[in-house]
Design a protein around this motif. Structure first.
Motif: not given
Length: 208
Positions: A81-84, A144-146, A205-208, A89-95
């Motif tokens: 999701r580009a707006d989140q 997608a994030a890349a 980097g800072s895009s978290t 998001q990553l934690l949800e996938l990893l969980s």
């Protein structure tokens, strides 16, 4: 009750029994030592029934691989999701991935696939080729994030494999190869948090 429906349900039950028996036999004896006769006996069906569902042991093994893939790639998986923010998001996938790796059935299928691959490099290459035709949820998300320039990598698949390795070092390989117990919920959260932080520090980097 429609007799056709009843027959279909019986057929489905027998097919599931054959697959379950095959997994148990492959785990107990290995791929090469397992025969269709032994699978039929364990499933309490005739050998003809086994062949009605699967023309060969290889086809039966391929179905087990398909189930292994399907277990790790569900239709309702979170999408990028580009707006989140990236980290939640990553934690949800990893969980989700860690929860799957905590499942006994998934680990059993993985042991079957890995053991078969170890004893037959050719079969292992075929397994890798089959699975490489489709991408896992994490790889799709990283790609997608890349593409959105929020992850800085020219090789999203390599980056995704790095992330997979961080997680599997704690929540897959020790359980599959050394019989260690699955991670507790607290341990899963710790692994997810650490893996996400390391990955994002490297690529976001800072895009978290």
């Amino acid at each position: 009750m429609d007799p056709n429906v009843t027959h279909q349900r019986l057929t489905d039950r027998k097919r599931l029994a054959v697959i379950t028996a095959a997994i148990e036999e492959f785990l107990a004896a290995g791929f090469d030592a397992t025969s269709m006769d032994r699978i039929a006996a364990r499933a309490s069906v005739s050998k003809r029934t086994v062949y009605n569902h699967f023309p060969s042991k290889e086809a039966l093994f391929a179905e087990i691989l398909r189930q292994l893939w399907d277990a790790s790639h569900t239709a309702d998986s979170p999408v990028y999701r580009a707006d989140q923010p990236l980290r939640p998001q990553l934690l949800e996938l990893l969980s989700r991935k860690l929860k799957l790796m905590n499942d006994d059935a998934f680990l059993a299928l993985a042991r079957v696939a890995i053991a078969a691959g170890i004893h037959s490099p050719e079969r292992a290459r075929d397994m890798v080729a089959r699975l490489s035709e489709r991408e896992e949820d994490l790889t799709i998300w990283v790609r997608a994030a890349a593409a959105d320039r929020r992850l800085q990598t020219s090789d999203p698949m390599f980056a995704a494999q790095e992330l997979q390795g961080l997680v599997k070092a704690f929540a897959f390989w020790p359980q599959v190869t050394m019989g260690q117990p699955p991670l507790t919920p607290d341990e899963q959260a710790k692994v997810a948090d650490s893996a996400a932080d390391m990955f994002l520090a490297r690529y976001a980097g800072s895009s978290t």
